[in-house]
Design a protein around this motif. Structure first.
Motif, PDB file in Angstrom:
ATOM      1  N   GLY A 111      15.511  11.749  13.344  1.00  0.00           N
ATOM      2  CA  GLY A 111      15.681  11.944  14.775  1.00  0.00           C
ATOM      3  C   GLY A 111      16.829  11.121  15.327  1.00  0.00           C
ATOM      4  O   GLY A 111      17.657  11.618  16.105  1.00  0.00           O
ATOM      5  N   LYS A 112      16.899   9.858  14.932  1.00  0.00           N
ATOM      6  CA  LYS A 112      17.980   8.988  15.413  1.00  0.00           C
ATOM      7  C   LYS A 112      19.338   9.449  14.902  1.00  0.00           C
ATOM      8  O   LYS A 112      20.326   9.489  15.658  1.00  0.00           O
ATOM      9  CB  LYS A 112      17.718   7.539  14.989  1.00  0.00           C
ATOM     10  N   LEU A 113      19.403   9.783  13.619  1.00  0.00           N
ATOM     11  CA  LEU A 113      20.668  10.248  13.051  1.00  0.00           C
ATOM     12  C   LEU A 113      21.142  11.529  13.723  1.00  0.00           C
ATOM     13  O   LEU A 113      22.343  11.771  13.846  1.00  0.00           O
ATOM     14  CB  LEU A 113      20.515  10.480  11.545  1.00  0.00           C
ATOM     15  N   SER A 114      20.187  12.349  14.154  1.00  0.00           N
ATOM     16  CA  SER A 114      20.520  13.635  14.767  1.00  0.00           C
ATOM     17  C   SER A 114      20.851  13.517  16.237  1.00  0.00           C
ATOM     18  O   SER A 114      21.771  14.179  16.739  1.00  0.00           O
ATOM     19  CB  SER A 114      19.344  14.606  14.595  1.00  0.00           C
ATOM     20  N   ALA A 115      20.081  12.704  16.965  1.00  0.00           N
ATOM     21  CA  ALA A 115      20.197  12.668  18.416  1.00  0.00           C
ATOM     22  C   ALA A 115      21.508  12.065  18.891  1.00  0.00           C
ATOM     23  O   ALA A 115      22.124  12.572  19.842  1.00  0.00           O
ATOM     24  CB  ALA A 115      19.024  11.884  19.001  1.00  0.00           C
ATOM     25  N   VAL A 116      21.943  11.004  18.258  1.00  0.00           N
ATOM     26  CA  VAL A 116      23.116  10.279  18.771  1.00  0.00           C
ATOM     27  C   VAL A 116      24.351  11.178  18.863  1.00  0.00           C
ATOM     28  O   VAL A 116      24.986  11.264  19.924  1.00  0.00           O
ATOM     29  CB  VAL A 116      23.380   9.017  17.934  1.00  0.00           C
ATOM     30  N   PRO A 117      24.742  11.877  17.798  1.00  0.00           N
ATOM     31  CA  PRO A 117      25.919  12.750  17.964  1.00  0.00           C
ATOM     32  C   PRO A 117      25.681  13.903  18.930  1.00  0.00           C
ATOM     33  O   PRO A 117      26.612  14.312  19.650  1.00  0.00           O
ATOM     34  CB  PRO A 117      26.190  13.258  16.536  1.00  0.00           C
ATOM     35  N   LEU A 118      24.458  14.441  18.983  1.00  0.00           N
ATOM     36  CA  LEU A 118      24.174  15.545  19.902  1.00  0.00           C
ATOM     37  C   LEU A 118      24.253  15.104  21.364  1.00  0.00           C
ATOM     38  O   LEU A 118      24.576  15.907  22.240  1.00  0.00           O
ATOM     39  CB  LEU A 118      22.795  16.134  19.620  1.00  0.00           C
ATOM     40  N   LEU A 119      23.979  13.836  21.632  1.00  0.00           N
ATOM     41  CA  LEU A 119      24.055  13.318  23.005  1.00  0.00           C
ATOM     42  C   LEU A 119      25.491  13.005  23.419  1.00  0.00           C
ATOM     43  O   LEU A 119      25.729  12.620  24.568  1.00  0.00           O
ATOM     44  CB  LEU A 119      23.171  12.072  23.143  1.00  0.00           C
ATOM     45  N   ASP A 120      26.423  13.164  22.491  1.00  0.00           N
ATOM     46  CA  ASP A 120      27.862  13.088  22.776  1.00  0.00           C
ATOM     47  C   ASP A 120      28.247  11.822  23.537  1.00  0.00           C
ATOM     48  O   ASP A 120      28.624  11.875  24.717  1.00  0.00           O
ATOM     49  CB  ASP A 120      28.303  14.321  23.577  1.00  0.00           C
ATOM     50  N   PRO A 121      28.156  10.660  22.887  1.00  0.00           N
ATOM     51  CA  PRO A 121      28.508   9.404  23.563  1.00  0.00           C
ATOM     52  C   PRO A 121      29.965   9.394  24.012  1.00  0.00           C
ATOM     53  O   PRO A 121      30.804  10.108  23.453  1.00  0.00           O
ATOM     54  CB  PRO A 121      28.239   8.350  22.483  1.00  0.00           C
ATOM     55  N   PRO A 122      30.289   8.587  25.033  1.00  0.00           N
ATOM     56  CA  PRO A 122      31.627   8.618  25.637  1.00  0.00           C
ATOM     57  C   PRO A 122      32.725   8.003  24.779  1.00  0.00           C
ATOM     58  O   PRO A 122      33.908   8.239  25.033  1.00  0.00           O
ATOM     59  CB  PRO A 122      31.439   7.822  26.929  1.00  0.00           C
TER      60      PRO A 122
END
Length: 295
Positions: A111-122
């Protein structure tokens, strides 16, 4: 033409031999399984050296729930399914090739590995507070690269030879591998140039000198996975407020885990303040927050 005919004849001639080899392999596998069943020791005896139980395979309900939670937090169902599949393959590969392990359950890690790129950090600066063997950071670099980012990882961890957690007994890791910077570096090397370029600041995240060394930038992603006590998480959230970039993502590991009530306690108190963090939701046992612009 003669060579082609000769090749076909050779393959036909090999078929009986290949069949015998297949039968021999099948008999050998059956014998090994029989030996395991007849052994009086529990099956876990043969697999618990990894420190993570028998298998990384998730159950279908856990997998479906994690994908649904990830889709809700990120707003991207197709991306959630794709990233979970990629993250799972990556997790298995890293633990097969790396030194030590990744702490936590399969679905929480994926979940963590997947969520971070999908949330598109600035931006591509990542701060990981608490790393154990550096294997999660290695995986996150790869997942961010797959999404078109150029991650720059900074790690803060005491790397004291053993995993330190206030309120718990300090013991050797189940893998038998000391928690050392050399192990972290070995794992980061699996991520190529971005892994070897990662910054490692040894020490505790509440130490002013440690903070001064790594507070030289605004981070697009901050992973809070260090001291799990209420006081420790509160201190890390206060620090995250200061160094997270506008639009940045803060991840609270083990969020809602009954074994670590201090995490939710610190979160509730922090969210009752004048914070610029907005709670996005929960995936498996991690909470996700996004920072608003200051002011």
């Amino acid at each position: 033409m003669r060579a082609l005919l000769t090749s076909k004849v050779a393959r036909r001639g090999l078929r009986p031999i290949l069949g015998l080899i297949d039968q021999r392999i099948e008999r050998q596998v059956r014998r090994e399984l029989t030996n395991l069943r007849d052994d009086r020791r529990p099956l876990e005896f043969f697999f618990d050296g990894t420190g993570r139980g028998i298998s990384r395979l998730p159950s279908p309900p856990h997998l479906e729930r994690t994908v649904a939670e990830l889709a809700k937090v990120t707003g991207d169902r197709d991306g959630a399914e794709r990233n979970i599949a990629q993250a799972f393959r990556l997790l298995v590969a890293l633990e097969a090739l790396g030194v030590g392990r990744i702490a936590g359950g399969t679905m929480n890690i994926c979940g963590k590995l997947s969520a971070v790129p999908l949330l598109d950090p600035p931006n591509d600066d990542i701060l990981e507070i608490g790393t154990l063997y550096g294997m999660f950071g290695t995986g996150l670099i790869r997942m961010m690269q797959r999404a078109g980012h150029d991650p720059r990882l900074t790690i803060v961890d005491p790397l004291a030879g053993e995993q330190l957690q206030p309120g718990t007994k300090t013991t050797a890791d189940p893998t038998g591998t000391p928690v050392r910077e050399a192990a972290v570096r070995a794992n980061l090397a699996l991520a190529g140039e971005a892994g070897t370029a990662a910054r490692i600041q040894r020490g505790f995240s509440e130490d002013p000198e440690v903070r001064a060394q790594v507070s030289d930038r605004s981070y697009g992603v901050i992973i809070v996975d260090g001291d799990h006590s209420a006081a420790g998480v509160a201190a890390d959230l206060e620090w995250a407020e200061q160094i997270v970039a506008p639009g940045g993502i803060v991840v609270l590991d083990d969020f809602g885990d009954p074994k670590w009530p201090g995490i939710k306690e610190a979160f509730d108190k922090h969210m009752a303040t004048d914070t610029r963090l907005t709670f996005l939701g929960k995936v498996a046992r991690s909470g996700y927050l996004r920072a608003r612009a200051s002011g």
